[in-house]
Design an enzyme around this catalytic site. Structure first.
Site, PDB file in Angstrom:
ATOM      1  N   LYS A 151       0.964  -1.384  -0.030  1.00  0.00           N
ATOM      2  CA  LYS A 151       0.003   0.056   0.034  1.00  0.00           C
ATOM      3  C   LYS A 151       0.904   1.305   0.021  1.00  0.00           C
ATOM      4  O   LYS A 151       0.695   2.174  -0.946  1.00  0.00           O
ATOM      5  CB  LYS A 151      -0.980   0.040   1.245  1.00  0.00           C
ATOM      6  CG  LYS A 151      -1.756  -1.088   1.252  1.00  0.00           C
ATOM      7  CD  LYS A 151      -2.730  -1.237   2.758  1.00  0.00           C
ATOM      8  CE  LYS A 151      -2.119  -0.926   3.894  1.00  0.00           C
ATOM      9  NZ  LYS A 151      -1.445  -2.446   4.301  1.00  0.00           N
TER      10      LYS A 151
ATOM     11  N   ARG B 108      -9.479   1.261   8.616  1.00  0.00           N
ATOM     12  CA  ARG B 108      -8.977   0.223   9.029  1.00  0.00           C
ATOM     13  C   ARG B 108      -9.973  -0.876   9.743  1.00  0.00           C
ATOM     14  O   ARG B 108      -9.727  -1.981  10.142  1.00  0.00           O
ATOM     15  CB  ARG B 108      -7.952   0.502  10.101  1.00  0.00           C
ATOM     16  CG  ARG B 108      -6.919  -0.442  10.444  1.00  0.00           C
ATOM     17  CD  ARG B 108      -5.700  -0.439   9.207  1.00  0.00           C
ATOM     18  NE  ARG B 108      -4.463  -0.819   9.692  1.00  0.00           N
ATOM     19  CZ  ARG B 108      -3.233  -0.584   9.471  1.00  0.00           C
ATOM     20  NH1 ARG B 108      -3.125   0.502   8.629  1.00  0.00           N
ATOM     21  NH2 ARG B 108      -2.254  -1.350   9.545  1.00  0.00           N
TER      22      ARG B 108
ATOM     23  N   ARG C  76      12.279  -6.945   5.637  1.00  0.00           N
ATOM     24  CA  ARG C  76      12.212  -5.436   6.002  1.00  0.00           C
ATOM     25  C   ARG C  76      12.605  -5.056   7.408  1.00  0.00           C
ATOM     26  O   ARG C  76      13.274  -4.395   7.603  1.00  0.00           O
ATOM     27  CB  ARG C  76      10.911  -4.742   5.723  1.00  0.00           C
ATOM     28  CG  ARG C  76      10.751  -3.160   6.017  1.00  0.00           C
ATOM     29  CD  ARG C  76       9.751  -2.599   5.631  1.00  0.00           C
ATOM     30  NE  ARG C  76       8.449  -2.825   6.469  1.00  0.00           N
ATOM     31  CZ  ARG C  76       7.230  -2.560   6.489  1.00  0.00           C
ATOM     32  NH1 ARG C  76       6.779  -1.645   5.409  1.00  0.00           N
ATOM     33  NH2 ARG C  76       6.356  -2.878   7.119  1.00  0.00           N
TER      34      ARG C  76
ATOM     35  N   ARG D  62      12.087  -2.203  11.520  1.00  0.00           N
ATOM     36  CA  ARG D  62      10.686  -1.788  12.100  1.00  0.00           C
ATOM     37  C   ARG D  62      10.070  -2.563  13.228  1.00  0.00           C
ATOM     38  O   ARG D  62      10.288  -3.806  13.261  1.00  0.00           O
ATOM     39  CB  ARG D  62       9.774  -1.363  11.116  1.00  0.00           C
ATOM     40  CG  ARG D  62       8.580  -0.599  11.041  1.00  0.00           C
ATOM     41  CD  ARG D  62       7.874  -0.365  10.154  1.00  0.00           C
ATOM     42  NE  ARG D  62       6.524  -0.940  10.184  1.00  0.00           N
ATOM     43  CZ  ARG D  62       5.379  -0.863   9.413  1.00  0.00           C
ATOM     44  NH1 ARG D  62       5.624  -0.069   8.209  1.00  0.00           N
ATOM     45  NH2 ARG D  62       4.350  -1.272   9.656  1.00  0.00           N
TER      46      ARG D  62
ATOM     47  N   ARG E 132      -0.515  -9.168  13.179  1.00  0.00           N
ATOM     48  CA  ARG E 132      -0.937  -8.203  12.453  1.00  0.00           C
ATOM     49  C   ARG E 132      -1.933  -8.786  11.274  1.00  0.00           C
ATOM     50  O   ARG E 132      -3.117  -8.209  11.016  1.00  0.00           O
ATOM     51  CB  ARG E 132       0.001  -7.262  11.621  1.00  0.00           C
ATOM     52  CG  ARG E 132       0.811  -6.344  12.677  1.00  0.00           C
ATOM     53  CD  ARG E 132       2.105  -6.057  12.031  1.00  0.00           C
ATOM     54  NE  ARG E 132       2.141  -5.150  10.945  1.00  0.00           N
ATOM     55  CZ  ARG E 132       3.256  -5.054  10.384  1.00  0.00           C
ATOM     56  NH1 ARG E 132       4.686  -5.499  10.744  1.00  0.00           N
ATOM     57  NH2 ARG E 132       3.282  -4.302   9.193  1.00  0.00           N
TER      58      ARG E 132
HETATM   59  P1  AP5 Z   1       4.672  -1.366   1.974  1.00  0.00           P
HETATM   60  O1  AP5 Z   1       4.654  -0.735   0.641  1.00  0.00           O
HETATM   61  O2  AP5 Z   1       5.249  -0.721   3.089  1.00  0.00           O
HETATM   62  O3  AP5 Z   1       3.381  -2.189   2.216  1.00  0.00           O
HETATM   63  P2  AP5 Z   1       2.176  -1.694   3.208  1.00  0.00           P
HETATM   64  O4  AP5 Z   1       0.990  -2.653   2.643  1.00  0.00           O
HETATM   65  O5  AP5 Z   1       2.104  -0.379   3.189  1.00  0.00           O
HETATM   66  O6  AP5 Z   1       2.728  -2.460   4.499  1.00  0.00           O
HETATM   67  P3  AP5 Z   1       3.045  -1.912   5.910  1.00  0.00           P
HETATM   68  O7  AP5 Z   1       3.527  -2.973   6.962  1.00  0.00           O
HETATM   69  O8  AP5 Z   1       3.497  -0.424   6.158  1.00  0.00           O
HETATM   70  O9  AP5 Z   1       1.330  -1.681   6.303  1.00  0.00           O
HETATM   71  P4  AP5 Z   1       0.739  -1.879   7.779  1.00  0.00           P
HETATM   72  O10 AP5 Z   1      -0.638  -1.927   7.140  1.00  0.00           O
HETATM   73  O11 AP5 Z   1       0.965  -3.072   8.534  1.00  0.00           O
HETATM   74  O12 AP5 Z   1       1.314  -0.808   8.590  1.00  0.00           O
HETATM   75  P5  AP5 Z   1       0.920   0.504   9.159  1.00  0.00           P
HETATM   76  O13 AP5 Z   1       2.100   1.315   8.721  1.00  0.00           O
HETATM   77  O14 AP5 Z   1      -0.366   0.994   8.056  1.00  0.00           O
HETATM   78  O15 AP5 Z   1       5.676  -2.781   1.581  1.00  0.00           O
HETATM   79  C1  AP5 Z   1       6.052  -3.644   2.654  1.00  0.00           C
HETATM   80  C2  AP5 Z   1       7.447  -4.263   2.200  1.00  0.00           C
HETATM   81  O16 AP5 Z   1       7.389  -5.025   0.709  1.00  0.00           O
HETATM   82  C3  AP5 Z   1       8.587  -3.198   1.678  1.00  0.00           C
HETATM   83  O17 AP5 Z   1       9.951  -3.610   2.137  1.00  0.00           O
HETATM   84  C4  AP5 Z   1       8.549  -2.954   0.463  1.00  0.00           C
HETATM   85  O18 AP5 Z   1       9.741  -2.491  -0.293  1.00  0.00           O
HETATM   86  C5  AP5 Z   1       8.187  -4.376  -0.280  1.00  0.00           C
HETATM   87  N1  AP5 Z   1       7.357  -4.348  -1.395  1.00  0.00           N
HETATM   88  C6  AP5 Z   1       6.053  -3.630  -1.806  1.00  0.00           C
HETATM   89  N2  AP5 Z   1       5.781  -4.188  -2.902  1.00  0.00           N
HETATM   90  C7  AP5 Z   1       6.146  -4.938  -3.467  1.00  0.00           C
HETATM   91  C8  AP5 Z   1       6.159  -5.755  -4.526  1.00  0.00           C
HETATM   92  N3  AP5 Z   1       5.365  -5.421  -5.343  1.00  0.00           N
HETATM   93  N4  AP5 Z   1       7.189  -6.993  -4.678  1.00  0.00           N
HETATM   94  C9  AP5 Z   1       8.220  -7.134  -3.524  1.00  0.00           C
HETATM   95  N5  AP5 Z   1       8.523  -6.180  -2.589  1.00  0.00           N
HETATM   96  C10 AP5 Z   1       7.217  -5.263  -2.243  1.00  0.00           C
HETATM   97  O19 AP5 Z   1       0.379   0.429  10.487  1.00  0.00           O
HETATM   98  C11 AP5 Z   1       1.163   0.122  11.421  1.00  0.00           C
HETATM   99  C12 AP5 Z   1       0.633   0.036  12.757  1.00  0.00           C
HETATM  100  O20 AP5 Z   1      -0.091   1.403  13.109  1.00  0.00           O
HETATM  101  C13 AP5 Z   1      -0.691  -0.804  12.709  1.00  0.00           C
HETATM  102  O21 AP5 Z   1      -0.300  -1.923  12.944  1.00  0.00           O
HETATM  103  C14 AP5 Z   1      -1.630  -0.080  13.890  1.00  0.00           C
HETATM  104  O22 AP5 Z   1      -1.017  -0.241  15.229  1.00  0.00           O
HETATM  105  C15 AP5 Z   1      -1.328   1.299  13.595  1.00  0.00           C
HETATM  106  N6  AP5 Z   1      -2.265   2.156  12.519  1.00  0.00           N
HETATM  107  C16 AP5 Z   1      -2.023   2.509  11.621  1.00  0.00           C
HETATM  108  N7  AP5 Z   1      -3.160   3.007  10.945  1.00  0.00           N
HETATM  109  C17 AP5 Z   1      -4.061   2.605  11.686  1.00  0.00           C
HETATM  110  C18 AP5 Z   1      -5.395   3.101  11.862  1.00  0.00           C
HETATM  111  N8  AP5 Z   1      -6.003   3.604  10.816  1.00  0.00           N
HETATM  112  N9  AP5 Z   1      -6.321   2.542  13.075  1.00  0.00           N
HETATM  113  C19 AP5 Z   1      -5.715   2.136  13.671  1.00  0.00           C
HETATM  114  N10 AP5 Z   1      -4.250   1.856  13.976  1.00  0.00           N
HETATM  115  C20 AP5 Z   1      -3.429   2.205  12.901  1.00  0.00           C
END
Ligand code: AP5
Length: 188
Positions: free
Chosen positions: A14, A89, A128, A134, A145
């Protein structure tokens, strides 16, 4: 005007896709995860409250998130469009967003749902974790998660699909190929 929501499990790409598209469309990439991580790094009140939940792989309580989104969408740079990543979410956040967007008269274009199998996600995020350190990218927290995603976030797929606002894309392909598929469905 570009207003998009990225949905998908942790590690689906994402952030990667939202970041790229935001540069192409010249609209802000609004990631609640990035905002929360910055708050933790700066030890703000929000960060102190959020860190426990983030490290455990749990969702941060809605009361810490909803106002943050209201304020962020009111900022100058978001008036001409935005890409949301990691919000909404759960159904409560999606309902809040519906009401907020109606109030500020900013309808969104569509919800992009990135589909990636669990084993690919685990491998991406474990890597990662090793490279970037992280704190929630350990295998046990990644698995949790994913459970939280299934229980709290996945219902949004039907929520938006039933309203014909959902576009699903195969996120298990090279980043450039996901970009191309995205360009076919999103007006930029
Ligand atoms: P990346 O692009 O970072 O993927 P992502 O879907 O954004 O994954 P995240 O781990 O950042 O998402 P998340 O939803 O767990 O975390 P968030 O920060 O929202 O890519 C991931 C990896 O894969 C990278 O190394 C990238 O290079 C690689 N990659 C990408 N595309 C690829 C491809 N096509 N092929 C190969 N490799 C690829 O949330 C973190 C925490 O914050 C949550 O757990 C929660 O505690 C809190 N939080 C955030 N938002 C909320 C909310 N709205 N409500 C409540 N709590 C929240």
């Amino acid at each position: 005007m570009t207003r998009l929501i990225f949905l998908g499990p942790p590690g689906a790409g994402k952030g990667t896709q939202a970041d790229n598209l935001s540069r192409n469309c010249d609209v802000p990439h609004i990631s609640t995860g990035d905002i929360l991580r910055a708050a933790v790094a700066n030890a703000t009140e929000l960060g102190k409250k959020a860190q426990f939940y983030m490290d455990a792989g749990e969702l941060v309580p809605d009361e810490l998130i909803l106002n943050l989104i209201r304020e962020r969408l009111a900022e100058e740079d978001a008036l001409a469009g935005w890409i949301l990543d990691g919000f909404p979410r759960n159904v409560e956040q999606a309902t809040f967003l519906d009401e907020l967007l109606k109030e500020i008269n900013q309808p969104f274009e569509c919800v992009v749902n990135l589909e990636v199998p669990d084993e690919v996600i685990i491998s991406r995020l474990v890597n990662r974790g090793k490279e970037e350190g992280r704190s929630d990218d350990t295998e046990s927290t990644i698995r949790h998660r994913l459970e939280v995603y299934r229980e709290r976030t996945e219902p949004l797929i039907d929520f938006y699909r039933s309203r014909q606002q959902l576009v699903s894309i195969d996120g298990n392909q090279p980043i450039e190929d996901v970009n191309e598929d995205l360009a076919k469905v999103v007006q930029v």
